[in-house]
Design an enzyme around this catalytic site. Structure first.
Site, short mmCIF file in Angstrom:
data_model
loop_
_atom_site.label_atom_id
_atom_site.label_comp_id
_atom_site.label_asym_id
_atom_site.label_seq_id
_atom_site.Cartn_x
_atom_site.Cartn_y
_atom_site.Cartn_z
N ASP A 60 -9.21 0.76 1.72
CA ASP A 60 -9.21 1.22 0.33
C ASP A 60 -10.49 0.79 -0.38
O ASP A 60 -11.10 1.56 -1.12
CB ASP A 60 -7.99 0.66 -0.43
CG ASP A 60 -6.71 1.39 -0.06
OD1 ASP A 60 -6.81 2.36 0.72
OD2 ASP A 60 -5.63 1.01 -0.53
N ASP A 69 0.85 -1.19 0.00
CA ASP A 69 0.00 0.00 0.00
C ASP A 69 0.89 1.24 0.00
O ASP A 69 1.67 1.45 0.93
CB ASP A 69 -0.90 -0.03 1.26
CG ASP A 69 -1.85 1.15 1.29
OD1 ASP A 69 -1.48 2.17 1.87
OD2 ASP A 69 -2.95 1.04 0.72
N THR A 110 -3.06 6.05 -4.16
CA THR A 110 -1.94 6.69 -3.45
C THR A 110 -0.61 6.44 -4.17
O THR A 110 0.27 7.30 -4.16
CB THR A 110 -1.84 6.18 -2.00
OG1 THR A 110 -1.90 4.76 -2.01
CG2 THR A 110 -2.97 6.71 -1.16
N THR A 111 -0.46 5.28 -4.79
CA THR A 111 0.78 4.98 -5.53
C THR A 111 0.79 5.71 -6.87
O THR A 111 1.79 6.32 -7.26
CB THR A 111 0.91 3.46 -5.76
OG1 THR A 111 0.75 2.78 -4.51
CG2 THR A 111 2.25 3.10 -6.35
#
Length: 555
Positions: A393, A60, A93-94
């Site tokens: 998520d 994550d 987020t990545t």
């Protein structure tokens, strides 16, 4: 006489110009490279060692960056991006870090050619507006009541996570939890507060498949007097309190001076009468369960057990709020203000169960719960912690869909369509902004390229084939199947992304890149440690003739 000029002391260090731009870009690229390998369903995991010597294994993006300890201010700013994205939409987020890093990387060539950062930023903002317009064009609306469609979206969004190997389970849990706490605000708006009203309870032991969403809430508490109070009540009447059921103690130190021996008994009697009075006021509503956030004295416990009422004390405020939402009760601050309408009658069952070494209270089978608990089981704490991150998520994705039911293609297809459309549009742009605009278009290809790298396929061949398919802004749904690396139609593979997540990713990444490009100075006011015995350094006063031009403060 010439006016004296103040020269900057050594403690105020200064870097400037293209040197700073270059440093910022390198730092941002370094952060992006750390988590680049965690993008996609066949991504690698990272093992993090925290300050306490513990180990976290995750892919994550936000969880990884949260643990990083970086010194460079630009790198810190990049890490903040991931946190912003996580708070706003809970996913991507990545992607946001990879895209921001690529936007800065392609800008480096223009900085070296002495383009002004404002020109590059203007082109980037124009590219952002056009990319959002492309998203609106290719977005597809879905019916939020069609469970299979919502399930497909949530599954494809968490397909990049560790728990994707367990099939539909996490997606099912997320959809059940978010639909439970969704509240209609009217005018087609829905409020889904997953932070306040969904609690994830992690209990090691049993199989992962035993995880479930309760139609109600659970919390780690037992009744006050286990031998005397009932641990199972069907259709309980529940009173929730936010006040102590014990004699009020003095705020600080309280001294009472007693002259006669009998006065002590009078004091005790007053205390007992006070508690008895409170209990009578509560018991006249015939509750089956009394829960308070504060203390509950032995005497109150005695009165309740005598009346056949179970009691729980010192419950967290957040848990109390969830119970109120689940069973329809109202939290009361004073026992003498209780009304019949404040009593929760919506729960079907109150039960205390022992799981492992701990006792857990369940208030379940609620008629219309607006709060719930997700019970996660699994073989170890590390495993359950990773499942919880993935579940958060998944719940965020489900919430985004309920709020804005629009889909865009996943697997890098959206970025390729945006890239192809912007490349075409760059031909119509006049002036110096044309080149940075075109570079921004190329930067969008970083996402599909990274996906291809993490699949282990030939990146150049795959990207060339994909660019051919998207050449004229056509085939918007053609992308990479992250599991096999095959070029496929995302509609058929059911690989989708939420419109909200994608739009937020583009906005955050490009605006952050513009902000970092606009930085041309890093001024540090941190003082160096002085050698022991040396006094504080004083700013030197020089005349204008002696002062070095670089160090003169402006008037």
């Amino acid at each position: 006489m010439q006016a004296p000029v103040l020269v900057l002391s050594d403690s105020l260090k200064r870097e400037s110009g293209s040197k700073v731009h270059h440093g910022n870009i390198q730092a941002s690229k370094a952060v992006a490279d750390i988590i680049r390998t965690t993008l996609g369903p066949r991504s690698m995991l990272k093992m993090l060692l925290d300050a306490g010597g513990g180990i976290v294994v995750t892919n994550d993006g936000n969880a990884i960056l949260r643990e990083l300890d970086v010194a460079h201010p630009a790198a810190k700013s990049m890490i903040e991006l991931s946190r912003t994205q996580d708070e706003e939409v809970g996913d991507g987020t990545t992607s946001v870090i990879v895209l921001a890093g690529e936007m800065l990387h392609v800008a480096e060539a223009f900085i070296e050619k002495n383009y002004h950062p404002t020109v590059i930023c203007r082109a980037y903002i124009k590219a952002l507006e056009d990319s959002i317009a492309v998203l609106d064009k290719i977005a597809m609306s879905i019916d939020i009541n069609d469970r299979s469609a919502v399930l497909g979206l949530v599954k494809s969004c968490i397909g990049t996570k560790f728990t994707s190997q367990f099939g539909d389970l996490i997606a099912d849990l997320a959809i059940d939890a978010t639909t439970t706490v969704g509240v209609d605000l009217g005018q087609g708006l829905r409020e889904v507060d997953i932070k306040k009203y969904i609690k994830v309870e992690k209990v090691p032991g049993a199989q992962f498949e035993d995880s479930e969403v309760l139609k109600g809430v659970m919390f780690n508490k037992d009744v006050v007097a286990p031998g005397k109070m009932k641990r199972k009540i069907v259709n309980p009447r529940i009173i929730l309190l936010d006040c102590p059921l014990e004699y009020k103690k003095g705020e600080n130190q309280t001294n009472a001076e007693l002259v006669r021996e009998e006065d002590w008994e009078v004091l005790l009697k007053l205390e007992e009468e006070y508690i008895e009075n409170i209990c009578v006021q509560i018991l006249k509503f015939k509750p089956d369960l009394v829960i308070t956030e504060k203390g509950l004295s032995d005497l109150a416990c005695h009165y309740f057990s005598k009346a056949g009422v179970s009691a729980i004390r010192r419950l967290r405020k957040t848990d109390n709020n969830r119970i109120a939402k689940a069973c329809g009760a109202v939290i009361v601050n004073r026992p003498d203000e209780i009304q019949e309408s404040d009593i929760g009658t919506g729960a079907g069952l109150f039960e205390v169960k022992k799981i492992g070494d701990d006792f857990f209270s369940f208030i379940v089978d609620c008629k219309e719960p607006k709060a719930c608990t997700v019970l996660l089981r699994g073989p170890s704490k590390d495993f359950i912690n990773e499942v919880e991150r993935n579940l958060q998520d998944a719940m965020s994705v489900a919430r985004n869909i309920i709020k804005n039911p629009k889909l865009v293609p996943g697997g890098g297809a959206t970025e390729l369509t945006v890239s192809a459309t912007l490349k075409q549009k760059s031909a119509t742009i006049e002036g110096i902004e044309k080149w940075p605009y075109e570079a921004a278009a190329i930067a969008f290809e970083a996402i599909p390229r990274t996906l291809a790298q993490n699949c282990g396929v030939n990146v150049i061949r795959t990207m060339t084939a994909l660019q051919g398919k998207h050449a004229n802004g056509e085939n918007a749904w053609i992308g990479i199947d992250g599991n096999s690396g095959v070029i496929a139609d995302m509609k058929e593979c059911k690989i989708w992304d939420s419109y909200n997540v994608k739009a937020q990713t583009f906005k955050t990444a490009i605006e952050a890149a513009c902000m970092l490009l606009r930085i041309d100075d890093i001024v540090s006011g941190i003082k160096k440690k002085q050698a022991p015995g040396s006094g504080p350094s004083k700013p030197t006063i020089e005349t204008e003739g002696d002062a070095d031009n670089e160090q003169i403060l402006p008037d």
